[in-house]
Motif scaffolding. Sequence first.
Motif, PDB file in Angstrom:
ATOM      1  N   LEU A 213       0.843  -1.194   0.000  1.00  0.00           N
ATOM      2  CA  LEU A 213       0.000   0.000   0.000  1.00  0.00           C
ATOM      3  C   LEU A 213       0.879   1.245   0.000  1.00  0.00           C
ATOM      4  CD1 LEU A 213      -2.693  -0.848   2.712  1.00  0.00           C
ATOM      5  CD2 LEU A 213      -3.037  -0.766   0.248  1.00  0.00           C
ATOM      6  N   ARG A 214       0.422   2.260  -0.699  1.00  0.00           N
ATOM      7  CA  ARG A 214       1.111   3.541  -0.634  1.00  0.00           C
ATOM      8  C   ARG A 214       0.053   4.640  -0.720  1.00  0.00           C
ATOM      9  NH1 ARG A 214       3.681   5.255  -5.817  1.00  0.00           N
ATOM     10  NH2 ARG A 214       4.928   3.360  -5.710  1.00  0.00           N
ATOM     11  N   ASP A 215       0.099   5.578   0.209  1.00  0.00           N
ATOM     12  CA  ASP A 215      -0.888   6.655   0.244  1.00  0.00           C
ATOM     13  C   ASP A 215      -2.314   6.134   0.186  1.00  0.00           C
ATOM     14  OD1 ASP A 215       0.961   8.617   0.405  1.00  0.00           O
ATOM     15  OD2 ASP A 215       1.108   8.899  -1.761  1.00  0.00           O
ATOM     16  N   THR A 224       5.503 -14.005  -3.239  1.00  0.00           N
ATOM     17  CA  THR A 224       6.785 -13.882  -2.551  1.00  0.00           C
ATOM     18  C   THR A 224       7.899 -14.558  -3.342  1.00  0.00           C
ATOM     19  OG1 THR A 224       5.535 -14.050  -0.519  1.00  0.00           O
ATOM     20  CG2 THR A 224       7.918 -14.139  -0.331  1.00  0.00           C
ATOM     21  N   ALA A 225       7.575 -15.697  -3.919  1.00  0.00           N
ATOM     22  CA  ALA A 225       8.593 -16.448  -4.650  1.00  0.00           C
ATOM     23  C   ALA A 225       9.116 -15.665  -5.842  1.00  0.00           C
ATOM     24  CB  ALA A 225       8.008 -17.789  -5.097  1.00  0.00           C
ATOM     25  N   ALA A 226       8.269 -14.785  -6.386  1.00  0.00           N
ATOM     26  CA  ALA A 226       8.644 -14.143  -7.637  1.00  0.00           C
ATOM     27  C   ALA A 226       9.104 -12.697  -7.449  1.00  0.00           C
ATOM     28  CB  ALA A 226       7.454 -14.197  -8.604  1.00  0.00           C
ATOM     29  N   THR A 227       9.415 -12.300  -6.226  1.00  0.00           N
ATOM     30  CA  THR A 227       9.847 -10.918  -6.053  1.00  0.00           C
ATOM     31  C   THR A 227      11.062 -10.864  -5.131  1.00  0.00           C
ATOM     32  OG1 THR A 227       9.115  -8.683  -5.522  1.00  0.00           O
ATOM     33  CG2 THR A 227       8.347 -10.417  -4.080  1.00  0.00           C
ATOM     34  N   ALA A 228      11.611  -9.667  -4.961  1.00  0.00           N
ATOM     35  CA  ALA A 228      12.786  -9.517  -4.115  1.00  0.00           C
ATOM     36  C   ALA A 228      12.593  -8.293  -3.233  1.00  0.00           C
ATOM     37  CB  ALA A 228      14.030  -9.358  -4.983  1.00  0.00           C
ATOM     38  N   GLU A 229      13.401  -8.224  -2.174  1.00  0.00           N
ATOM     39  CA  GLU A 229      13.264  -7.140  -1.216  1.00  0.00           C
ATOM     40  C   GLU A 229      13.299  -5.771  -1.865  1.00  0.00           C
ATOM     41  OE1 GLU A 229      16.084  -7.407   1.910  1.00  0.00           O
ATOM     42  OE2 GLU A 229      15.261  -9.299   2.646  1.00  0.00           O
ATOM     43  N   HIS A 230      14.263  -5.583  -2.783  1.00  0.00           N
ATOM     44  CA  HIS A 230      14.418  -4.224  -3.309  1.00  0.00           C
ATOM     45  C   HIS A 230      13.214  -3.801  -4.128  1.00  0.00           C
ATOM     46  CE1 HIS A 230      15.374  -5.464  -7.435  1.00  0.00           C
ATOM     47  NE2 HIS A 230      15.979  -6.487  -6.869  1.00  0.00           N
ATOM     48  N   GLU A 231      12.535  -4.783  -4.693  1.00  0.00           N
ATOM     49  CA  GLU A 231      11.356  -4.437  -5.465  1.00  0.00           C
ATOM     50  C   GLU A 231      10.218  -3.988  -4.540  1.00  0.00           C
ATOM     51  OE1 GLU A 231       9.763  -7.404  -8.076  1.00  0.00           O
ATOM     52  OE2 GLU A 231       8.318  -5.973  -8.893  1.00  0.00           O
ATOM     53  N   VAL A 232      10.114  -4.667  -3.404  1.00  0.00           N
ATOM     54  CA  VAL A 232       9.086  -4.282  -2.437  1.00  0.00           C
ATOM     55  C   VAL A 232       9.369  -2.874  -1.914  1.00  0.00           C
ATOM     56  CG1 VAL A 232       8.046  -4.851  -0.217  1.00  0.00           C
ATOM     57  CG2 VAL A 232       8.630  -6.678  -1.813  1.00  0.00           C
ATOM     58  N   VAL A 233      10.629  -2.604  -1.594  1.00  0.00           N
ATOM     59  CA  VAL A 233      10.990  -1.269  -1.117  1.00  0.00           C
ATOM     60  C   VAL A 233      10.655  -0.223  -2.177  1.00  0.00           C
ATOM     61  CG1 VAL A 233      12.907   0.235  -0.451  1.00  0.00           C
ATOM     62  CG2 VAL A 233      12.779  -2.087   0.460  1.00  0.00           C
ATOM     63  N   ARG A 234      10.931  -0.548  -3.421  1.00  0.00           N
ATOM     64  CA  ARG A 234      10.659   0.394  -4.494  1.00  0.00           C
ATOM     65  C   ARG A 234       9.154   0.699  -4.584  1.00  0.00           C
ATOM     66  NH1 ARG A 234       8.892   0.292  -9.325  1.00  0.00           N
ATOM     67  NH2 ARG A 234       8.739  -1.980  -9.399  1.00  0.00           N
ATOM     68  N   LEU A 235       8.345  -0.344  -4.367  1.00  0.00           N
ATOM     69  CA  LEU A 235       6.908  -0.126  -4.400  1.00  0.00           C
ATOM     70  C   LEU A 235       6.439   0.736  -3.233  1.00  0.00           C
ATOM     71  CD1 LEU A 235       5.539  -3.669  -5.334  1.00  0.00           C
ATOM     72  CD2 LEU A 235       5.309  -1.592  -6.698  1.00  0.00           C
ATOM     73  N   MET A 236       7.092   0.548  -2.067  1.00  0.00           N
ATOM     74  CA  MET A 236       6.657   1.278  -0.872  1.00  0.00           C
ATOM     75  C   MET A 236       6.926   2.771  -0.989  1.00  0.00           C
ATOM     76  SD  MET A 236       7.916  -1.410   2.044  1.00  0.00           S
ATOM     77  CE  MET A 236       7.726  -0.340   3.456  1.00  0.00           C
ATOM     78  N   VAL A 237       8.035   3.135  -1.609  1.00  0.00           N
ATOM     79  CA  VAL A 237       8.403   4.545  -1.672  1.00  0.00           C
ATOM     80  C   VAL A 237       7.925   5.142  -2.990  1.00  0.00           C
ATOM     81  CG1 VAL A 237      10.387   4.131  -0.205  1.00  0.00           C
ATOM     82  CG2 VAL A 237      10.659   4.109  -2.689  1.00  0.00           C
ATOM     83  N   GLY A 238       8.363   6.368  -3.255  1.00  0.00           N
ATOM     84  CA  GLY A 238       8.105   6.911  -4.569  1.00  0.00           C
ATOM     85  C   GLY A 238       6.853   7.744  -4.664  1.00  0.00           C
ATOM     86  N   ARG A 239       6.538   8.456  -3.605  1.00  0.00           N
ATOM     87  CA  ARG A 239       5.441   9.402  -3.718  1.00  0.00           C
ATOM     88  C   ARG A 239       5.987  10.718  -4.242  1.00  0.00           C
ATOM     89  NH1 ARG A 239       2.339  10.045   1.587  1.00  0.00           N
ATOM     90  NH2 ARG A 239       4.133   9.172   2.648  1.00  0.00           N
ATOM     91  N   THR A 481      17.607   9.784  -0.363  1.00  0.00           N
ATOM     92  CA  THR A 481      16.519   9.312  -1.217  1.00  0.00           C
ATOM     93  C   THR A 481      15.633   8.471  -0.308  1.00  0.00           C
ATOM     94  OG1 THR A 481      17.665   7.279  -1.752  1.00  0.00           O
ATOM     95  CG2 THR A 481      17.998   9.135  -3.256  1.00  0.00           C
ATOM     96  N   GLU A 482      14.403   8.231  -0.749  1.00  0.00           N
ATOM     97  CA  GLU A 482      13.507   7.446   0.085  1.00  0.00           C
ATOM     98  C   GLU A 482      14.082   6.069   0.367  1.00  0.00           C
ATOM     99  OE1 GLU A 482       9.398   7.407  -0.725  1.00  0.00           O
ATOM    100  OE2 GLU A 482       9.317   9.472  -1.410  1.00  0.00           O
ATOM    101  N   GLU A 483      14.699   5.471  -0.668  1.00  0.00           N
ATOM    102  CA  GLU A 483      15.262   4.136  -0.475  1.00  0.00           C
ATOM    103  C   GLU A 483      16.339   4.136   0.593  1.00  0.00           C
ATOM    104  OE1 GLU A 483      14.583   5.392  -3.356  1.00  0.00           O
ATOM    105  OE2 GLU A 483      13.552   3.918  -4.617  1.00  0.00           O
TER     106      GLU A 483
END
Lengths: 498, 348
Positions: A213-215, A224-239, A481-483
């Motif tokens: 979720l964001r905003d 979970t099997a098909a993703t990685a931590e950095h991708e989740v972080v990227r989704l979380m940030v970036g407003r 940066t947000e990351e």
Amino acid sequence: MLRLRGLSKSFAGLPALRDVSIDCNPGEVLALMGENGAGKSTLLKILAGEHVPDSGTVELDNEPLPLGSPTKARRAGIRIISQEPEIIRDVSVAENIFVGNVSTGGGRRFDRKRLTAAAHEHLRRLGLDGLLQPEARGQDLSPAQRQLVEIARALVDTPKVLALDEPTSSLTDREADALFTLVRQLRDSGVAVIYVSHRMAEIFQLADRIAVLRDGALVGERSTAATAEHEVVRLMVGRDLSGMFVREHAADERVVLTLEDVTTDDVSGISLQVRAGEVVGLAGLVGAGRSELARAVFGDVPLRAGRVLVDGQPIELRSPRDAINAGIGLAPEERKADALLLERSVRDNASLAVLDRLSRFRFVRRGAERELVEGLATRLRVRTPSIEHEVRKLSGGNQQKTVLVRWLARKPKVLILDEPTRGVDVGAKAEIYATIDALAAEGVAVLVVSSELPEVLGLSDRIVVMQNGRITGELTRGEATEERVLALAMADHLTGAS
Amino acid sequence: MTQTQNDQRLDHAAEPGAVSTNGAAARFARLRVPFNQNTSLLIALAVLVTIIGVQAPEFFGSANLRTIGTTIAIAGVLAVAQTIVIIIGGLDISVGSITGLTSVTCAMVFTSAGGPFPGLLSALAAGLACGLVNGLIIVYGRVNPVIATLATLAAYKGIAQLISDGRAQGYVGADPIFIFIARGSIAGIPTLIWVFALIAVAAHVLLKYTDIGRNLYAIGGNDKAARLAGVNLNRYIIAAYCLTGAVAGFAGILLTAKTGSGQPVSGSEGLELYSITAAALGGCAMQGGRGTIPGTVLALVLLGVLENGLNILGVNSFWQNVAKGTLLVAAVVIQQRRSGERRIGLPR
């Protein structure tokens, strides 16, 4: 299966959840991730029946769930384990677990022995025996044990949906392992589990799917099997809120606020400096100790070690009064509970910290007071019919501005703002940011505690990141940066590189 | 608050959503009284005066009005003090006992010193000391004010009985100063009423126009916020109880003058409840932060008129108590409706 469709919820015109649709299947662990304030808690509270969504539906096994009723949500088989366990202090763990279901046979007669035995059996079944004694009193429990009681209470009967809100934040590894085993058992027995956590390692260990979720909006769902931590972080940030911020000047060289090795019950070894005209952001996750640090600097909680200096002079902090006299102001996180006199006027609220300066022979000079408050209220654009209006009738943004007026009236050298825009609508947010910038331009040293990353990045000249009561890093405006901020805020929780 | 959430979560309590959409009780709960407390009191007073005046025109006689005034003066002084304590979120139920103790002190010091002024000063000093003890127990003993002053209610009464041996002490009825206080008048208005009026005006000015008053309201309204705005809570709380004690000392002087001697218990018993009744009727919120001296004074007048009118009309005095109680409940319920108090859990 649990089906959420088009859930939206606003608080005082401020959207907390926008059109969220998620499914959670029986026998699945769905991780819910997002920054502080992304809408995770709101979502769980809607499920729990504590909030009524503005629009949208929840279906459980193809039956619509009646919304806004904790009783009905519970009856439908939904259990939410909140971050702050609610424990009745004066009764035993057994009674705490079975509260609401105390009569275990024999009519209304209360049979302590039987209850304790039932609690033993229940804990054994959950695999929590050895971690929790049914005979212990509520008040003697550690935070971790409280959390376990909360979990045991939710599982008195087998739910269809179990949601856990950061359940491991107070648990040790051993307790957390027991919890993971339990969660897997429940999943395998066909419970739909929603798991909210910031801890990446846990999520990747436990979850089948991750929803971010964001905003208030759902920005991604990944297996979970098909993703990685950095991708989740990227989704979380970036407003993108960049248009709202102005930072126009440079800070002085003169250091106004100095913390040397400040240690309290919640934070340890905090050293930092804020210069005149500088805005320093304190970032971190909820529970990192930022508010506790702010309160310590303001004399509200005692220092165990270290000292606080203003303009190079050490100040003795016995109460907030000492901090105020040294030139520090604090706009606390919980403004209704800790800052405002809700039933008094804007005038009374705004002048509270300067009454001594406004009085002659103890009589408040009402003319001077009115002039001061009206001037500042106009400058900050407090929207109120008049300054005699009761503060409780104002919106969150105008209430927050009233608190700011109180400290502006005092002309502090240091201003600490704890979550200055929580519950504030977008327009008022921009005005509060402009005020913060103007204060810095006048040479005030500003320390902003904020859980909103774009806000910290947009406002601050320098960002200090905390985790678990310690500083984990510092970034300049250029570096941040947000990351990077998030990486420092979750330093212990990230497993790989990000 | 935690308890409430607890209850909701555990399905004991009513659900907030359900209550507000549900039946007549909810409609009543949403009812708002359109005017403020003082207006309601004035209307009640007007109705009462009309009813009594129509049936017994002698009610309006100046002698009767003076009687009402002097009857409420002593309790009125205590109600003013009580208002201040309630505004900071406290309560002082020892005021009646302090009045008795200071009355005895006043008469005994008068007798042994042979002059009125040592007596008057000793009463005020004794009252101040009693209030200080209350404040210290509450602040540094961290005792709930009701319990603390319940304890000192008994203790001060006991001390008054000990030093007086349980009997009325001294005779001040021959001293011109005390005669002036009891029966004298300035500009046709009895001295008792003047003393009450001056104390009420002084308290009103303190509360409304000084920074002290603002801080007192702030403490009662939100003590955490007051502390975080730099108000020294301990000092203010202790000072408020000291002030209450000293004002009760004034009540003790008035009582001594009125009865002509020091009264350890009779004459002051029950005044604490009367003073709380008046303050609550006058719009003080028991959780603090709300209440005014004009409201309390209006409530006192209303109670005085009620009592006097029922006497004139020859209503049984047992019924008078029922009437007083009913009035208080009605007033407080109206007040709760207006303030929009939360509707689940227990009232605070």
